[in-house]
Write an enzyme that holds these catalytic residues in place. Structure first.
Site, PDB file in Angstrom:
ATOM      1  N   ARG A   1      -0.153   4.364  -0.607  1.00  0.00           N
ATOM      2  CA  ARG A   1      -0.931   5.592  -0.464  1.00  0.00           C
ATOM      3  C   ARG A   1      -0.492   6.407   0.750  1.00  0.00           C
ATOM      4  O   ARG A   1      -0.081   5.865   1.765  1.00  0.00           O
ATOM      5  CB  ARG A   1      -2.416   5.258  -0.320  1.00  0.00           C
ATOM      6  CG  ARG A   1      -3.043   4.680  -1.563  1.00  0.00           C
ATOM      7  CD  ARG A   1      -4.471   4.240  -1.313  1.00  0.00           C
ATOM      8  NE  ARG A   1      -4.549   3.130  -0.372  1.00  0.00           N
ATOM      9  CZ  ARG A   1      -5.675   2.540   0.006  1.00  0.00           C
ATOM     10  NH1 ARG A   1      -6.830   2.973  -0.490  1.00  0.00           N
ATOM     11  NH2 ARG A   1      -5.659   1.529   0.844  1.00  0.00           N
TER      12      ARG A   1
ATOM     13  N   ASP B   1       0.860  -1.184   0.000  1.00  0.00           N
ATOM     14  CA  ASP B   1       0.000   0.000   0.000  1.00  0.00           C
ATOM     15  C   ASP B   1       0.894   1.230   0.000  1.00  0.00           C
ATOM     16  O   ASP B   1       1.554   1.518   0.996  1.00  0.00           O
ATOM     17  CB  ASP B   1      -0.926   0.000   1.213  1.00  0.00           C
ATOM     18  CG  ASP B   1      -2.039   1.045   1.117  1.00  0.00           C
ATOM     19  OD1 ASP B   1      -1.869   2.024   0.358  1.00  0.00           O
ATOM     20  OD2 ASP B   1      -3.065   0.888   1.804  1.00  0.00           O
TER      21      ASP B   1
END
EC number: 3.5.4.25
Length: 217
Positions: free
Chosen positions: A143, A141
């Site tokens: 983000r 991930d």
């Protein structure tokens, strides 16, 4: 019914990361919103927030949503992103107010569109969503949510009722000064195409998905 101006903070705060560029009425199939366009000065990426109704500093119903071309535009049933987006907007209209911060640059949990398609191919060959990213040498991930926090700051928001199943998103917002007054689940019924993906999100990424209990193996 006559058009009424939607109320948001009319005196945008100067922030380190974002510049408010434009505001416009945006009627949608879910209800009427105000689209507020931002430029992220750090990345030169365009971002947008949709605002419905009068927004208070505390307790605003809020969805921080990562872009997903395949789910939102093409209607892919591999993920629940498109359904989550529409459901969140309808919930805001029902509630009378709300903020959708739509984050571009988050495609495929931040790895980009082409890499996401490669990861989907690996998932079809038997890897789960975490294993697929790692097999490509990419983060599970990638983000980050600084721009979302800057947009909420610009709108004068200090605490939110967050529409999310993702504890990492909650933690990221709180770490950057946004108080989470309540986390509200955004649960979409699973289907035969996405049930393994959702199970992996629950088992590997700690997403809160209690609606899977008793439904899927």
């Amino acid at each position: 019914m006559a058009y009424q101006e939607l109320s948001v903070n009319s005196s945008p705060r100067q922030t380190a990361a974002v510049e408010r560029v434009v505001e416009v009425r945006l009627p949608t199939v879910h209800g009427e919103f105000r689209a507020i366009g931002y430029m992220d000065r750090r990345t030169n990426q365009e971002q947008v927030a949709l605002v419905h109704g009068d927004i208070a500093a505390h307790g605003a119903l809020t969805r921080v949503h990562s872009e997903c071309l395949t789910g939102e535009v093409f209607g892919s049933t591999h993920c629940e992103c498109g359904d989550q987006l529409g459901t969140a907007m309808r919930m805001m209209v029902t509630d009378g107010s709300g903020i959708l911060v739509y984050i571009q640059g988050h495609e495929g949990r931040g790895i980009g569109l082409l890499a996401k398609l490669k990861a989907l191919q690996l998932q079809q060959e038997g890897l789960d969503t975490v294993e697929a990213n790692l097999a490509l040498g990419l983060p599970v991930d990638a983000r980050e949510y600084t721009v979302a926090v800057e947009i909420l700051n610009d709108l004068g928001v200090e605490s939110v009722r967050l529409l999310s199943n993702n504890p990492r998103k909650r933690d990221a917002l709180e770490a950057n000064g946004i108080t989470i007054a309540e986390r509200i689940p955004l649960l979409i019924p699973p289907n035969k195409e996405n049930h393994q993906y959702l199970l992996a999100k629950r088992k590997r990424l700690d997403h809160s998905l209690p609606h899977l209990d008793g439904l899927l193996g």
